[in-house]
Design an enzyme around this catalytic site. Sequence first.
Site, PDB file in Angstrom:
ATOM      1  N   ASP A  40       0.872  -1.187   0.000  1.00 42.54           N
ATOM      2  CA  ASP A  40       0.000   0.000   0.000  1.00 42.54           C
ATOM      3  C   ASP A  40       0.906   1.234   0.000  1.00 42.54           C
ATOM      4  O   ASP A  40       1.590   1.515   0.989  1.00 42.54           O
ATOM      5  CB  ASP A  40      -0.913  -0.027   1.236  1.00 42.54           C
ATOM      6  CG  ASP A  40      -1.962   1.077   1.189  1.00 42.54           C
ATOM      7  OD1 ASP A  40      -2.529   1.325   0.102  1.00 42.54           O
ATOM      8  OD2 ASP A  40      -2.220   1.704   2.242  1.00 42.54           O
ATOM      9  N   GLU A  65       5.411   4.963   3.237  1.00 41.99           N
ATOM     10  CA  GLU A  65       4.954   6.326   3.538  1.00 41.99           C
ATOM     11  C   GLU A  65       6.166   7.260   3.645  1.00 41.99           C
ATOM     12  O   GLU A  65       7.215   6.870   4.162  1.00 41.99           O
ATOM     13  CB  GLU A  65       4.151   6.283   4.857  1.00 41.99           C
ATOM     14  CG  GLU A  65       3.768   7.600   5.451  1.00 41.99           C
ATOM     15  CD  GLU A  65       3.006   8.534   4.518  1.00 41.99           C
ATOM     16  OE1 GLU A  65       2.069   8.112   3.830  1.00 41.99           O
ATOM     17  OE2 GLU A  65       3.372   9.725   4.496  1.00 41.99           O
ATOM     18  N   ASP A 118      -1.605  12.535  -2.933  1.00 43.40           N
ATOM     19  CA  ASP A 118      -1.745  14.006  -2.911  1.00 43.40           C
ATOM     20  C   ASP A 118      -1.839  14.535  -4.339  1.00 43.40           C
ATOM     21  O   ASP A 118      -1.036  14.173  -5.192  1.00 43.40           O
ATOM     22  CB  ASP A 118      -0.520  14.624  -2.223  1.00 43.40           C
ATOM     23  CG  ASP A 118      -0.419  14.185  -0.771  1.00 43.40           C
ATOM     24  OD1 ASP A 118      -1.444  14.191  -0.085  1.00 43.40           O
ATOM     25  OD2 ASP A 118       0.693  13.824  -0.332  1.00 43.40           O
ATOM     26  N   LYS A 122      -1.274  22.659  -8.289  1.00 47.42           N
ATOM     27  CA  LYS A 122      -0.651  23.672  -9.165  1.00 47.42           C
ATOM     28  C   LYS A 122       0.245  23.010 -10.204  1.00 47.42           C
ATOM     29  O   LYS A 122       0.982  22.067  -9.882  1.00 47.42           O
ATOM     30  CB  LYS A 122       0.179  24.642  -8.324  1.00 47.42           C
ATOM     31  CG  LYS A 122      -0.658  25.517  -7.443  1.00 47.42           C
ATOM     32  CD  LYS A 122       0.219  26.480  -6.693  1.00 47.42           C
ATOM     33  CE  LYS A 122      -0.641  27.294  -5.737  1.00 47.42           C
ATOM     34  NZ  LYS A 122       0.134  27.929  -4.689  1.00 47.42           N
TER      35      LYS A 122
HETATM   36  C1  LIG Z   1      -3.935  12.136   0.810  1.00 51.01           C
HETATM   37  S1  LIG Z   1      -2.979  10.987   1.696  1.00 51.01           S
HETATM   38  C2  LIG Z   1      -3.907   9.468   1.522  1.00 51.01           C
HETATM   39  C3  LIG Z   1      -3.548   8.462   2.584  1.00 51.01           C
HETATM   40  C4  LIG Z   1      -4.259   7.112   2.499  1.00 51.01           C
HETATM   41  N1  LIG Z   1      -3.809   6.361   1.336  1.00 51.01           N
HETATM   42  C5  LIG Z   1      -5.759   7.272   2.455  1.00 51.01           C
HETATM   43  O1  LIG Z   1      -6.351   6.997   1.387  1.00 51.01           O
HETATM   44  O2  LIG Z   1      -6.330   7.665   3.494  1.00 51.01           O
HETATM   45  C6  LIG Z   1      -1.563  10.680   0.640  1.00 51.01           C
HETATM   46  C7  LIG Z   1      -0.417  10.013   1.397  1.00 51.01           C
HETATM   47  O3  LIG Z   1       0.655   9.730   0.504  1.00 51.01           O
HETATM   48  C8  LIG Z   1       1.888  10.084   1.146  1.00 51.01           C
HETATM   49  N2  LIG Z   1       2.880  10.359   0.091  1.00 51.01           N
HETATM   50  C9  LIG Z   1       2.904  11.429  -0.741  1.00 51.01           C
HETATM   51  N3  LIG Z   1       3.956  11.365  -1.569  1.00 51.01           N
HETATM   52  C10 LIG Z   1       4.608  10.214  -1.276  1.00 51.01           C
HETATM   53  C11 LIG Z   1       5.762   9.582  -1.787  1.00 51.01           C
HETATM   54  N4  LIG Z   1       6.467  10.147  -2.776  1.00 51.01           N
HETATM   55  N5  LIG Z   1       6.147   8.405  -1.255  1.00 51.01           N
HETATM   56  C12 LIG Z   1       5.444   7.838  -0.243  1.00 51.01           C
HETATM   57  N6  LIG Z   1       4.338   8.388   0.294  1.00 51.01           N
HETATM   58  C13 LIG Z   1       3.916   9.561  -0.205  1.00 51.01           C
HETATM   59  C14 LIG Z   1       1.513  11.303   1.953  1.00 51.01           C
HETATM   60  O4  LIG Z   1       2.445  11.601   2.977  1.00 51.01           O
HETATM   61  C15 LIG Z   1       0.145  10.891   2.494  1.00 51.01           C
HETATM   62  O5  LIG Z   1       0.251  10.151   3.677  1.00 51.01           O
END
Ligand SMILES: C[S@@+](CC[C@H](N)C(=O)[O-])C[C@H]1O[C@@H](n2cnc3c(N)ncnc32)[C@H](O)[C@@H]1O
Length: 206
Positions: A40, A65, A118, A122
């Site tokens: 995941d 993460e 995320d 932009k």
């Molecule tokens: C909007 S959250 C969604 C979290 C979870 N998957 C959910 O659906 O509730 C996006 C997650 O991806 C992580 N994330 C963003 N860029 C990442 C990267 N390059 N590598 C690993 N994790 C990343 C962020 O820190 C965040 O915890």
Amino acid sequence: MPRVRVHQHVNPLAPFYRFTPQPIEIEKVFADPGLPLHLDIGCARGRFALKMAQMFPEQNFLGVEIREPLVAEGNRLARVNNLVNLHYEFNNATYALDKLLENLPADVLHTVTIQFPDPWYKKKHAKRRMINGTLVETLVEHLTATGKIFIQTDVDFLAEEMFGIFRNNSSLREIEISENPFPVKTEREIAVEEKALPIYRAMFEK
Ligand SMILES: C[S@@+](CC[C@H](N)C(=O)[O-])C[C@H]1O[C@@H](n2cnc3c(N)ncnc32)[C@H](O)[C@@H]1O
């Protein structure tokens, strides 16, 4: 136990996050490393992986993460709950998932989930978005012959962009899905559903 406090977003292009991780040695983190592995990516607090690990003891779950305190807290909760099939890794998946998975045995990775990454709205931040061709190639390289990748987001332009990158990989085939095939919803998914907003989902297999 209070919730671990973290920044809402981190910039994956910042020097601090451009590190090369040690390749994961699954025999050191799972009691039975031969079980099918579910990865995941962007697992945040890791509750999806935790609940799935409780429901499916015959599979291993690896949450990846970029916000390190959440990884430490996830691994603490895995220990407290005696979940020997659950582990979290601090990793910038966009930059170095290939290094993390370098030594992964060829026959374990059967499922990948990428849920509500995320959006980085932009245009000037587009490079911070998680999915790119290299990440998809890494997943294809490690996925078992019947392995599947599930992606979901509530952001329409991001769905189009991400699904397009997966569709462009000739080793993958899109499978039609009408709903989330997993019995557990992520924290973000629950929040989006409570607002009755649309969710865009896609599934690919090798
Ligand atoms: C909007 S959250 C969604 C979290 C979870 N998957 C959910 O659906 O509730 C996006 C997650 O991806 C992580 N994330 C963003 N860029 C990442 C990267 N390059 N590598 C690993 N994790 C990343 C962020 O820190 C965040 O915890």
